[in-house]
Structures are given as C-alpha cells and as structure tokens.
Design a protein around this motif. Structure first.
Motif, PDB file in Angstrom:
ATOM      1  N   HIS A   1       0.830  -1.208   0.000  1.00  0.00           N
ATOM      2  CA  HIS A   1       0.000   0.000   0.000  1.00  0.00           C
ATOM      3  C   HIS A   1       0.869   1.264   0.000  1.00  0.00           C
ATOM      4  O   HIS A   1       0.586   2.220  -0.737  1.00  0.00           O
ATOM      5  CB  HIS A   1      -0.925  -0.006   1.219  1.00  0.00           C
ATOM      6  CG  HIS A   1      -1.835   1.171   1.302  1.00  0.00           C
ATOM      7  ND1 HIS A   1      -2.865   1.405   0.401  1.00  0.00           N
ATOM      8  CD2 HIS A   1      -1.876   2.219   2.187  1.00  0.00           C
ATOM      9  CE1 HIS A   1      -3.489   2.522   0.720  1.00  0.00           C
ATOM     10  NE2 HIS A   1      -2.910   3.039   1.790  1.00  0.00           N
TER      11      HIS A   1
ATOM     12  N   GLU B   1       1.649   8.757  -6.855  1.00  0.00           N
ATOM     13  CA  GLU B   1       2.112  10.147  -6.775  1.00  0.00           C
ATOM     14  C   GLU B   1       3.184  10.422  -7.822  1.00  0.00           C
ATOM     15  O   GLU B   1       3.193  11.483  -8.464  1.00  0.00           O
ATOM     16  CB  GLU B   1       2.669  10.425  -5.375  1.00  0.00           C
ATOM     17  CG  GLU B   1       3.074  11.882  -5.169  1.00  0.00           C
ATOM     18  CD  GLU B   1       3.637  12.150  -3.783  1.00  0.00           C
ATOM     19  OE1 GLU B   1       4.129  13.284  -3.561  1.00  0.00           O
ATOM     20  OE2 GLU B   1       3.587  11.246  -2.926  1.00  0.00           O
TER      21      GLU B   1
ATOM     22  N   ASN C   1       0.936   3.919  -3.121  1.00  0.00           N
ATOM     23  CA  ASN C   1       0.602   5.343  -3.001  1.00  0.00           C
ATOM     24  C   ASN C   1       1.708   6.228  -3.567  1.00  0.00           C
ATOM     25  O   ASN C   1       1.432   7.235  -4.242  1.00  0.00           O
ATOM     26  CB  ASN C   1       0.347   5.708  -1.534  1.00  0.00           C
ATOM     27  CG  ASN C   1      -0.995   5.218  -1.034  1.00  0.00           C
ATOM     28  OD1 ASN C   1      -1.880   4.886  -1.830  1.00  0.00           O
ATOM     29  ND2 ASN C   1      -1.175   5.165   0.272  1.00  0.00           N
TER      30      ASN C   1
END
Length: 324
Positions: free
Chosen positions: A212, A220, A216
C-alpha cells in the motif's frame, strides 16, 4: 611518461568536478591522505600509485582509458566493478555510485547548455529517489539479488542507513538543474517495477501495508510525471521532454553532456551502472538514444491524447498491485 600520465589524471579530475570544488580537499577524502601528500601528487613531485588512480577513477567516475589518453584505437571501455557479489559493504558501493553521479551533476549545473538523454526500460533514479518507499524497495530487491538479504529480513525489517537517505536526497537536488533532459520510456517501464513488487509480495517479504505504501508513492510519481509532461518543465524551470517508445528498449541507456564534460552510462545488475567518458562510446550512445525518437511518441506539451492514455494505463496497473 610518468609526468604525462600524472598530468592526464589531474586534467581528468578537473573535468569531472565542479569548477568551484577544492580538488585537494576532495582527494584528501578519497585517498585518506594529508594535504601536503596530495599537493605533491598534484604538482607531479610524486606520481599517483595505481591503487590511488583506481580509487579516484571509481569515486569520480573517470574512465581509465581517458587517464592514459588512449587514442586511435578501436577499443572503447566502460568502467564497472564486476565483482559486486564480493563487495564488503554493498551499501557503500551504492553510495559511491550516487556520489559519482552527484559530482557529474554539479559539473553540469555550472553549464547553461547541459543536456541529458535517457532511454529507459526500468524506473531510473531520477524518477524514484524522491520517494522513500520506492527507493527502499529497489535497494531491497538489489540486496536480495546479492543474497545478503538474510541479514536484513523482510522489507519492513530493513532499515535504510541515514548516510544512504542523505546521499539520495543530494542526488535528487542536484539532478533537477540539468538544463535540458529527454526521457524515452519503454511502454513497460512501470509494469516491470510492479511485477517485481508482486513477486516479493508472493514471497511474503512484503506485507499488505508495504504494498500500500509503495502503491501510493507510485501513484504520486505518475501524477507528478504527468504534470511535468503537460508543462514540459520541472519545478526548477529546466526543460524536460518525455517520449513513449513504440518498440521495446532492451536496456537503459544514459548520456550526459555539457561544454567540457560527457558521460555515458548503461544500467546493469538492477541498480548498478557502468560508465564511460570515452568519446567513441559517448558518440555512439548519444546517436543511439536520439535514433529511438523515430520510434517514439512525444507526450510533453504535445500528444495530449497519447499522454493521457499512457498515464491512465500506468495508474490502472498500479491499482492492481498486490491483487492476484
């Protein structure tokens, strides 16, 4: 002959560091030597030993063929520590490679017309080092490949030393000032990284939370890259061109150039690089990267539809990370 070789070495050192950098202080750190001993070598009173030349060549990314001034030869050389699996401390080796790149960036920073050309089939340092979890995973994967991971454990248990984090931050800060950078990306540049994450997840070396966190950061990274592609500039105002290749790129090729400095690199052994300042190698590398533009689509500023499609596809792949 000794004085000539000494002069060639000193000249190569000067061409490899920023103009305002104190060469004597730099050599004192590299060679663990006192100031007077260094100055005797710089003046030519005492010749550099082969061991000293090797240390300088490795640290400053200077080709040995340039030092001995080899000319009119069909042979061209790349520098690489091929014995990487026997390294006493792989992290020291990693830091040395980044330090060499930083010294080159500092030299490029001084030139108004510095350029970088990169044809990449895997995520380059320039993309992922600003993201600590991605950077940590690439380092973890490399150490696993070197079979030293048993001393580290799982990804979560691995601790990145502060010296590594510090030099990665310096790398990121320096590379953003190259005046004109061109990336030609393989269409699978993100897919290969995601496949690596999934593989280590299946080995139970990455937890759901680890995936996770990496996921993320990757999202980004993709968003940041899409913004850069839309504007054609980095936050520092320097120019950037992004291409997506329509053919497979079999390896990652890098070429950096300014008025009096030229370097070529090949990515090998995961995060390792071999480099050359040989004019023949640099010329061939430059021409090869430029030739790939003919098979690629420009997505910086122009190519809005292709740009949107490419980055949406990378997001879809990233969102499926860890799902089987």
């Amino acid at each position: 002959m000794k004085n000539q070789l000494n002069d060639e070495l000193v000249s190569a050192i000067k061409n490899s560091v920023a103009d305002d950098q104190n060469i004597a202080n730099l050599l004192m750190n590299i060679l663990s030597m006192g100031k007077e001993a260094v100055y005797r070598r710089l003046r030519g009173d005492v010749p550099f030993t082969f061991d000293e030349v090797s240390k300088i060549s490795s640290k400053l990314c200077i080709s040995l063929d340039n030092i001995v001034n080899i000319k009119n030869t069909k042979r061209a050389f790349f520098d690489l520590d091929l014995n990487i699996q026997q390294l006493t401390d792989p992290l020291d080796h990693y830091c040395d490679k980044l330090e060499s790149c930083i010294l080159m960036f500092q030299k490029l920073h001084k030139c108004e017309n510095s350029t970088a050309r990169l044809a990449i089939n895997s995520l380059p340092y320039m993309f992922y080092l600003p993201f600590p979890h991605i950077a940590k995973f690439r380092l973890y994967r490399w150490l696993y490949q070197l079979e030293v991971i048993s001393t580290i454990g799982s990804y979560e248990e691995m601790r990145v030393p502060q010296k590594v984090s510090d030099i990665e931050k310096r790398f990121v800060a320096e590379q953003r000032y190259i005046a004109d950078t061109t990336f030609i990306m393989d269409q699978n540049v993100f897919k290969s990284f995601i496949s690596d994450v999934n593989y280590f997840y299946k080995l139970n070396l990455l937890s759901n939370n680890d995936v996770h966190l990496i996921q993320n950061e990757l999202l980004e990274l993709i968003s940041n890259l899409e913004t850069v592609a839309a504007t054609g500039t980095q936050k520092t105002g320097t120019k950037i061109n992004l291409y997506v290749s329509n053919i497979d790129i079999e390896s990652s090729y890098l070429h950096f150039e300014c008025d009096n400095c030229e370097n070529s690199f090949l990515r090998v052994f995961s995060i390792n690089i071999m480099d050359s300042q040989n004019p023949t190698i640099c010329s061939i590398q430059k021409e090869w990267i430029d030739s790939l533009k003919r098979y690629s689509t420009l997505i910086s500023v122009s190519g809005e539809i292709q740009r949107t499609e490419f980055f949406n596809m990378q997001r879809e792949l990233t969102l499926k990370m860890g799902c089987f």
